[in-house]
Each structure stands twice: as C-alpha cells, then as structure tokens.
Design a protein around this motif. Structure first.
Motif, PDB file in Angstrom:
ATOM      1  N   ASN A  16       0.851  -1.182   0.000  1.00 20.03           N
ATOM      2  CA  ASN A  16       0.000   0.000   0.000  1.00 20.03           C
ATOM      3  C   ASN A  16       0.889   1.235   0.000  1.00 20.03           C
ATOM      4  O   ASN A  16       2.114   1.149   0.054  1.00 20.03           O
ATOM      5  CB  ASN A  16      -0.953  -0.019   1.212  1.00 20.03           C
ATOM      6  CG  ASN A  16      -0.216  -0.204   2.522  1.00 20.03           C
ATOM      7  OD1 ASN A  16       0.890   0.297   2.689  1.00 20.03           O
ATOM      8  ND2 ASN A  16      -0.820  -0.917   3.456  1.00 20.03           N
ATOM      9  N   ALA A  17       0.257   2.379  -0.060  1.00 16.65           N
ATOM     10  CA  ALA A  17       1.011   3.634  -0.127  1.00 16.65           C
ATOM     11  C   ALA A  17       1.914   3.804   1.097  1.00 16.65           C
ATOM     12  O   ALA A  17       3.037   4.309   0.975  1.00 16.65           O
ATOM     13  CB  ALA A  17       0.060   4.817  -0.250  1.00 16.65           C
ATOM     14  N   GLU A  18       1.464   3.367   2.251  1.00 15.00           N
ATOM     15  CA  GLU A  18       2.260   3.490   3.475  1.00 15.00           C
ATOM     16  C   GLU A  18       3.551   2.676   3.377  1.00 15.00           C
ATOM     17  O   GLU A  18       4.631   3.153   3.729  1.00 15.00           O
ATOM     18  CB  GLU A  18       1.432   3.031   4.672  1.00 15.00           C
ATOM     19  CG  GLU A  18       2.114   3.201   5.999  1.00 15.00           C
ATOM     20  CD  GLU A  18       1.232   2.773   7.154  1.00 15.00           C
ATOM     21  OE1 GLU A  18       1.713   1.979   7.984  1.00 15.00           O
ATOM     22  OE2 GLU A  18       0.070   3.219   7.217  1.00 15.00           O
ATOM     23  N   LEU A  19       3.453   1.433   2.902  1.00 11.30           N
ATOM     24  CA  LEU A  19       4.640   0.585   2.747  1.00 11.30           C
ATOM     25  C   LEU A  19       5.608   1.189   1.735  1.00 11.30           C
ATOM     26  O   LEU A  19       6.815   1.271   1.979  1.00 11.30           O
ATOM     27  CB  LEU A  19       4.245  -0.828   2.317  1.00 11.30           C
ATOM     28  CG  LEU A  19       5.402  -1.761   1.944  1.00 11.30           C
ATOM     29  CD1 LEU A  19       6.262  -2.071   3.161  1.00 11.30           C
ATOM     30  CD2 LEU A  19       4.892  -3.033   1.302  1.00 11.30           C
ATOM     31  N   ASP A  21       5.868   4.309   0.748  1.00 11.29           N
ATOM     32  CA  ASP A  21       6.450   5.533   1.301  1.00 11.29           C
ATOM     33  C   ASP A  21       7.561   5.209   2.292  1.00 11.29           C
ATOM     34  O   ASP A  21       8.603   5.862   2.296  1.00 11.29           O
ATOM     35  CB  ASP A  21       5.381   6.399   1.977  1.00 11.29           C
ATOM     36  CG  ASP A  21       4.462   7.090   0.985  1.00 11.29           C
ATOM     37  OD1 ASP A  21       4.815   7.162  -0.211  1.00 11.29           O
ATOM     38  OD2 ASP A  21       3.384   7.546   1.407  1.00 11.29           O
ATOM     39  N   ALA A  22       7.349   4.205   3.133  1.00 10.71           N
ATOM     40  CA  ALA A  22       8.359   3.822   4.129  1.00 10.71           C
ATOM     41  C   ALA A  22       9.623   3.305   3.450  1.00 10.71           C
ATOM     42  O   ALA A  22      10.749   3.673   3.840  1.00 10.71           O
ATOM     43  CB  ALA A  22       7.802   2.771   5.082  1.00 10.71           C
ATOM     44  N   ARG A  25      11.263   6.350   1.638  1.00  9.17           N
ATOM     45  CA  ARG A  25      11.784   7.314   2.610  1.00  9.17           C
ATOM     46  C   ARG A  25      13.083   6.800   3.236  1.00  9.17           C
ATOM     47  O   ARG A  25      14.071   7.524   3.346  1.00  9.17           O
ATOM     48  CB  ARG A  25      10.733   7.604   3.689  1.00  9.17           C
ATOM     49  CG  ARG A  25      11.120   8.683   4.674  1.00  9.17           C
ATOM     50  CD  ARG A  25      10.012   9.052   5.645  1.00  9.17           C
ATOM     51  NE  ARG A  25       9.341   7.920   6.252  1.00  9.17           N
ATOM     52  CZ  ARG A  25       8.104   7.501   5.942  1.00  9.17           C
ATOM     53  NH1 ARG A  25       7.397   8.131   5.020  1.00  9.17           N
ATOM     54  NH2 ARG A  25       7.577   6.459   6.542  1.00  9.17           N
ATOM     55  N   SER A  26      13.093   5.528   3.607  1.00  8.94           N
ATOM     56  CA  SER A  26      14.283   4.918   4.190  1.00  8.94           C
ATOM     57  C   SER A  26      15.447   4.959   3.202  1.00  8.94           C
ATOM     58  O   SER A  26      16.572   5.329   3.560  1.00  8.94           O
ATOM     59  CB  SER A  26      13.973   3.479   4.603  1.00  8.94           C
ATOM     60  OG  SER A  26      15.136   2.829   5.038  1.00  8.94           O
ATOM     61  N   ARG A  70       9.832  -7.206   5.306  1.00  6.83           N
ATOM     62  CA  ARG A  70       8.862  -6.708   4.323  1.00  6.83           C
ATOM     63  C   ARG A  70       9.026  -7.383   2.964  1.00  6.83           C
ATOM     64  O   ARG A  70       8.162  -7.278   2.106  1.00  6.83           O
ATOM     65  CB  ARG A  70       8.992  -5.188   4.170  1.00  6.83           C
ATOM     66  CG  ARG A  70       8.706  -4.434   5.457  1.00  6.83           C
ATOM     67  CD  ARG A  70       8.994  -2.968   5.308  1.00  6.83           C
ATOM     68  NE  ARG A  70      10.433  -2.748   5.150  1.00  6.83           N
ATOM     69  CZ  ARG A  70      11.021  -1.561   5.153  1.00  6.83           C
ATOM     70  NH1 ARG A  70      10.294  -0.469   5.283  1.00  6.83           N
ATOM     71  NH2 ARG A  70      12.322  -1.445   5.014  1.00  6.83           N
TER      72      ARG A  70
END
Length: 139
Positions: A16-19, A21-22, A25-26, A70
């Motif tokens: 999803n967008a959260e995964l 983005d994480a 970002r990392s 992940r």
C-alpha cells in the motif's frame, strides 16, 4: 569500483502507499551517506530494485534487504562491475509498473504483465532504459 545489483522480491504483506512511502523514505534518507543510487519498480506485490554504488556498500545493503521482513523470495537477477552509474540522478527513483504501457512490458518479457522473476537482469535494464527515456521514473 562501482557495481550494479538487480534483485526481485515479493512483498511479505499488502503493498500500500504506506509501505511504499516507508521503503522510499528509508532509501532516500540512508542511501546518500553510503553512496547508493538506484530505482525501485513495483506492481502487484512484486518489486525489482536496482542498486548502484561501491561493491561493499551495495553488498551490505543487499544483505540488509534479504533479512528485511517486508520482503519475501528475494532473488538476485544480476550483479556486475560498471564503469559508470546509470541512475546517478536518483537516491532512489520509483516507478509503478502497473501504470506503464503493457506493450512496453511485452517488449521485454514473455507476457504483458510485470513479473521480474521471469525476466533476466539485462531485460530489466532495457525496460528501465525505456522508462527513463519516457520519463516514467519519478524521484
């Protein structure tokens, strides 16, 4: 010495967008300090990522990725010495393959669906070259 590593993996859970983005970002936060550049492609729960940098930095990061919960089924597609970076402009570029013209996928794979496990590393690079040329890779 510079190297390029290409690997494919499946998401361990829902993408999803959260995964995304994480992950991005990392990468964007950590990669500049270790001299890594590259691109992350994703679609239908699958990823292909290209990492470029020094042999020791790329190898160390790949070992971290292999252990990252992940990712599942991490598979090395290509590892080679390179004379120059192909993705020097991106600390970690991104492309959502599901938004790419299916004819472009068919040009480099057996079907017009994204499945990096069925592609060679050289085919992935040719696909990425076309994506760069069409400005499909975002920062």
């Amino acid at each position: 010495m510079l190297v390029r590593l290409i690997y494919a993996s499946r998401a361990a859970g829902e993408v999803n967008a959260e995964l995304l983005d994480a992950l991005l970002r990392s990468s964007r936060q950590n990669n500049p300090a270790i001299g890594i550049t590259g691109v992350l492609c994703y679609s239908a729960g699958m990823f292909v990522q290209v990492l470029e940098g020094s042999r020791s930095s790329v190898s160390s990061l790949y070992n971290v990725i292999i252990r990252d919960p992940r990712h599942e089924h991490v598979e090395l597609l290509n590892f080679e010495e390179i004379s120059e970076r192909h993705f020097a402009d991106w600390t970690m570029g991104q492309v959502n393959i599901s938004k790419v013209n299916h004819a472009l996928l068919l040009k480099y794979s057996a079907r017009n669906e994204f499945n990096p496990f069925e592609m060679s590393g050289s085919m992935v690079m040719l696909l990425l070259d076309d994506l760069i040329a069409s400005a499909a890779i975002g920062k």
